[in-house]
Design an enzyme around this catalytic site. Structure first.
Site, PDB file in Angstrom:
ATOM      1  N   LYS A 587       0.810  -1.233   0.000  1.00 37.88           N
ATOM      2  CA  LYS A 587       0.000   0.000   0.000  1.00 37.88           C
ATOM      3  C   LYS A 587       0.834   1.269   0.000  1.00 37.88           C
ATOM      4  O   LYS A 587       0.292   2.359  -0.087  1.00 37.88           O
ATOM      5  CB  LYS A 587      -0.894  -0.007   1.241  1.00 37.88           C
ATOM      6  N   VAL A 617      -6.181  -3.253  -1.380  1.00 42.93           N
ATOM      7  CA  VAL A 617      -7.407  -3.044  -0.607  1.00 42.93           C
ATOM      8  C   VAL A 617      -8.227  -4.331  -0.652  1.00 42.93           C
ATOM      9  O   VAL A 617      -8.604  -4.789  -1.728  1.00 42.93           O
ATOM     10  CB  VAL A 617      -8.267  -1.892  -1.196  1.00 42.93           C
ATOM     11  N   ALA A 619      -7.348  -7.411   0.027  1.00 42.71           N
ATOM     12  CA  ALA A 619      -6.607  -8.612  -0.410  1.00 42.71           C
ATOM     13  C   ALA A 619      -7.164  -9.133  -1.734  1.00 42.71           C
ATOM     14  O   ALA A 619      -7.063  -8.452  -2.748  1.00 42.71           O
ATOM     15  CB  ALA A 619      -6.633  -9.681   0.670  1.00 42.71           C
ATOM     16  N   LEU A 621     -10.308  -9.537  -2.554  1.00 45.62           N
ATOM     17  CA  LEU A 621     -11.689  -9.106  -2.870  1.00 45.62           C
ATOM     18  C   LEU A 621     -11.721  -8.099  -4.014  1.00 45.62           C
ATOM     19  O   LEU A 621     -10.823  -7.258  -4.117  1.00 45.62           O
ATOM     20  CB  LEU A 621     -12.334  -8.458  -1.641  1.00 45.62           C
ATOM     21  N   ASP A 686      -3.385   1.791   8.452  1.00 46.05           N
ATOM     22  CA  ASP A 686      -3.592   0.839   7.367  1.00 46.05           C
ATOM     23  C   ASP A 686      -4.975   1.032   6.737  1.00 46.05           C
ATOM     24  O   ASP A 686      -5.108   1.074   5.508  1.00 46.05           O
ATOM     25  CB  ASP A 686      -3.441  -0.580   7.954  1.00 46.05           C
ATOM     26  N   LYS A 690      -6.001   2.472   2.938  1.00 45.29           N
ATOM     27  CA  LYS A 690      -6.921   1.805   2.003  1.00 45.29           C
ATOM     28  C   LYS A 690      -8.042   2.751   1.590  1.00 45.29           C
ATOM     29  O   LYS A 690      -8.429   2.814   0.420  1.00 45.29           O
ATOM     30  CB  LYS A 690      -7.506   0.549   2.654  1.00 45.29           C
TER      31      LYS A 690
END
Ligand code: ADP
Ligand code: ASP
Ligand code: MG
Length: 828
Positions: A587, A617, A619, A621, A686, A690
């Site tokens: 990221k 963002v 993983a 998905l 984190d 994202k």
């Protein structure tokens, strides 16, 4: 003795030929005799070259003597090399053999003395001296075979092989040679005949040779004279490759090719077999096998007359050190016999024209000739066309040196459309400048003249255009920890299937961790990447890794950054500019400083290369992808809200008031659900990153400071080591419990949620939600993101699923890689 009911004399001969590369020392002679004995054919003719490098050394001796340089030292060395090899090969060898070789060396010495005095060497003398290596070599092998009680003898081919020596080739006198060979065989019956390659004699009995690399030709001449059933040429490679394997690492061994194809490839420089070799074999339809002395278990390549394949191009070859002469002038148009005069004059002085290219307007003729003959050729042409030059009918005779010829060869070229286009297109794309083009009238070859310095690049590019999948990727993986490691392991299980089913050729050519790296060519065997990296001695060096990945024979390069640090992402813009695609779950690139994000975007757009970061963002998905589709199709994003951290999802889904919050944090770290320092998650940084990545995807120029972030790391623990943080976190368990109880009292649960509202305040905060809310129903480390848009207004578009963990993140990276392949024209 009878074989299959026939006497030995009725059995067909087989020919084996061993080149200099197979005969470097005593051990090699032993290997060669082992190979010969493995063949159980009753009658074997074994044609040998001189020991490796000996012909060159003999010619060098002549050169030294002609120049009046000291030649005796080299002569002594060559003599010692032979006597040493003989004693190693045959301890207590018959003294007669050594004596005969010593006598030959004395003769050579005497001739060199004559050359030294005369300061010149006649062609005949050159031919005689340069052929001695084969005479010695054949006697070595024969003596070794006899020592093993093999019924063997040797044939000095100058006794039977009669040729007419032309400047560029030798023409066999078949009738005389056939009759002499028949007589010799009658007088010398033996199961094995070791024959000197390369040498022959003229009708007058003067020793001569078949010219450099001519012992392949000897093999097929004797194949014909002995009426052999098969000829095997043993060398130092596994067979005929699609291109010289020293130039093109991607070259593959051909199973078979036709006599014509082999002749063309050899003519255009494929040194593996001499171009004249095929002719004698064609007449008798003798198959020729090319095999590797060092790997006799390999099947090799068969050259024969019934080769039927549908490949468009068979092979590629280059000839270096060529020069180009261009004859140009309006006065040549319509004048008959210009070419005839040109070639006649060049033939007269022994210049070999390798390639001709003539414009049909006849305004110019362009010829390619060996560079050492360039000046002689230019002078000859100027002399031959003196009148025309004088009268201005020919304007220029220009000479360009430092050229190479690249030829593509294939029987099927004539039948397939678009071959020339593909060939020239590949050269153009590689930035290779083509100076002249010619196509053989058989349409079995197309040859081009290129600058010598571009020859390797040209042959690699041409080879790639026909032999590589257009979806061949040179891939480097940086960071081989949890995610990078899982990715490599996933790839390992799929790589062969992808190649087989979809012609997708994924080649991991470099892997690197923070300390070491492994660079390989060809690609790394993924079955052993872990021990290879553990045992690596090469220090990690980002620039060197990238330099290795970018190679002109693989169409695409990809760097996959699986690190979590912020140093590697700083290189992304530069890599994209260099034409490298970048894939990452890190990221710190698109979620780093806004300036870096903008540079990445700009480089991506300008270079047309791809930057794929799905896994940054959610993983595996489809979050970024979904958002991109909404934005691109003109939907208006009103709000994005959700649990964007698998870690924090896990923490609050597991925090049911019974176990202490700090314990759950420790467990998450052990399961690999947190960043190496869990504070990165708990600080909200984190999630904020994202959220910012999603916001930027929507076109919002966000910096981290634009988001309001509620950190879950207690103030006093924000600095200091990770261990210290984990040890002391329990001190704040009471505070967290109080928040939980407050929510629980309202029948609500705690969720750490990111919200982005275009034009409004975007935030990351710990909030409480009624138990009926979709966010309250999350389990494990699931992410859930709700997109509220003008199209998805009353009911948001929801994406939910596991959004953390090495396996799913690696899966996201893998999916990006396959998406890249489809962008590059591969199957979707
Ligand atoms: P020998 O001494 O056995 O006659 P050469 O050195 O003359 O061997 O020929 C073998 C070499 O030819 C190989 O080592 C290889 O580098 C070179 N070569 C060039 N083009 C090709 C090709 N298309 N296929 C195989 N080898 C090739
Ligand atoms: N010994 C000769 C040469 O080096 C012939 C051969 O090896 O084919 O040219
Ligand atoms: Mg050779």
């Amino acid at each position: 003795m009878l074989y299959n009911g026939r006497s030995m004399q009725q059995q067909p001969w087989v020919v084996h030929k061993f080149g200099g590369t197979s005969l470097a020392n005593a051990d090699r002679y032993r290997d060669v005799s082992r190979i010969c004995l493995l063949d159980k054919s009753p009658r074997k003719a074994i044609v040998v070259s001189a020991m490796s490098g000996v012909t060159n050394q003999l010619i060098d001796l002549i050169r030294q003597a002609t120049r009046r340089e000291e030649y005796l030292v080299s002569w002594e060395a060559l003599k010692r090399q032979h006597s040493d090899t003989l004693s190693q090969l045959l301890p207590n060898h018959p003294s007669g053999l050594l004596q005969s070789i010593e006598t030959d060396f004395d003769h050579v010495k005497e001739m060199l003395r004559g050359i030294y005095l005369a300061r010149s060497c006649s062609d005949q003398m050159l031919e005689l001296i340069s052929g001695y290596g084969e005479i010695w070599s054949a006697q070595f092998l024969n003596a070794h075979l006899q020592r093993q009680k093999i019924d063997s003898t040797w044939l000095d081919s100058r006794q039977v092989l009669v040729v007419r020596s032309e400047p560029l080739a030798a023409v066999v006198n078949w009738d005389v040679s056939k009759s002499k060979t028949g007589d010799w065989l009658k007088a010398n019956p033996a199961a094995v005949v070791v024959i000197t390659g390369f040498v022959a004699s003229t009708l007058e009995g003067i020793p001569t040779t078949l010219k450099r690399n001519g012992s392949d030709f000897s093999a097929s001449i004797f194949g014909s004279l002995f009426e052999a059933s098969v000829i095997t040429i043993w060398t130092d490679v596994d067979g005929v490759y699609t291109a010289d394997p020293r130039l093109v690492p991607e070259a593959v061994v051909l199973k078979e090719l036709s006599y014509n194809e082999a002749t063309e490839l050899a003519y255009f420089g494929a040194k593996v077999v001499h171009p004249n070799t095929m002719a004698p074999a064609i007449t008798r339809e003798i198959p020729i096998w090319i095999r590797n002395t060092f790997r006799p278990e390999k099947p090799g390549t068969q050259i024969h007359g019934k080769c039927a394949t549908d490949r468009p191009v068979t092979g590629f070859a280059t000839i270096d050190r060529m020069a180009l002469i261009n004859l140009e002038g309006t006065g040549m148009i319509g004048v008959p016999g210009v070419s005839e005069r040109l070639f006649g004059a060049l033939k007269e002085v022994g210049v070999s024209v390798v390639m001709i290219s003539q414009a049909s307007s006849e305004h110019s003729i362009c010829i390619a000739i060996p560079e050492p003959q360039a000046l002689l050729a230019k002078e000859t042409v100027e002399k031959a066309f003196f009148g025309e030059l004088h009268r201005g009918q020919i304007q220029t005779v220009s000479l360009v040196t430092g050229c190479s010829i690249l030829a593509i060869v294939g029987d099927n070229m004539a039948r397939k459309a678009g071959i020339a286009g593909r060939f020239l297109g590949a050269l153009g794309q590689a930035g290779v400048n083509v100076r002249a083009i010619a196509q053989g009238s058989s349409e079995r070859n197309i040859s081009v003249v290129v600058e010598g310095s571009q020859a390797t690049k040209a042959v690699r590019a041409a080879h790639a255009a026909f032999y590589l999948s257009p979806q061949t990727l040179s891939i480097g993986v940086i960071g081989c920890g949890l995610i990078g490691g899982a990715f490599l392991d996933q790839l390992k299980t799929q790589i062969a299937g992808l190649k087989e089913r979809s012609n997708i050729d994924l080649r991991i050519r470099g892997i690197m961790n923070s300390r070491k790296m492994v660079l390989t060519d060809p690609e790394l065997d993924l079955g052993s990447w872990r021990p290879r990296l553990e045992g690596a001695t090469e220090k990690a060096d980002l620039a060197k890794l990238v330099g290795h990945l970018v190679t002109d024979y693989i169409p695409h390069t990809v760097v996959i950054d699986c690190t979590a640090d912020d140093i590697v992402p700083k290189q992304y813009p530069e890599w994209l500019k260099q034409g490298i695609h970048v894939i990452t779950p890190n990221k710190k690139g698109n979620g780093g400083p806004l300036k870096l994000y903008q540079q990445i975007e700009q480089s991506r757009q300008e270079s047309g290369r791809h930057f794929l970061c799905q896994a940054t963002v959610g993983a595996g998905l489809p979050l970024l992808r979904t958002l991109r589709d909404l934005v691109k199709t003109g939907d208006k994003i009103l709000q994005i809200e959700g649990v964007l951290s698998g870690t924090l999802s896990f923490l609050f889904n597991s925090y049911t008031g019974e176990r202490a919050f700090s314990e759950i944090v420790k467990e998450a770290k052990t399961l690999g659900f947190t960043e190496p320092d869990p504070r990165e998650d708990l600080s909200g940084l984190d999630v904020a990153r994202k959220l910012m990545i999603l916001g930027r995807e929507m076109g919002l120029p966000l910096e981290l400071s634009d988001l309001s972030v509620q950190s879950l790391v207690p103030e006093p623990l924000r600095s200091g080591t990770t261990e210290n943080f984990l040890n002391r976190l329990a001190e704040w368990d009471v505070e967290m419990k109080a928040l939980w109880e407050k929510a629980n009292a309202k029948n609500e649960v705690l969720r750490y949620v990111g919200t982005i509202i275009p034009g409004g305040q975007s935030s990351v905060a710990l909030k409480s939600y009624p138990k009926s809310h979709p966010l309250a129903g999350l389990t494990s480390s699931d992410n859930l993101v709700a997109f509220r848009t003008s199209r998805y207004h009353s009911q948001p578009l929801v994406v939910r699923g596991p959004g953390a963990g090495p396996e799913v993140t690696a899966g996201g990276v893998f999916a990006d890689l396959l998406r890249l392949v489809s962008y590059l024209g591969g199957p979707a």
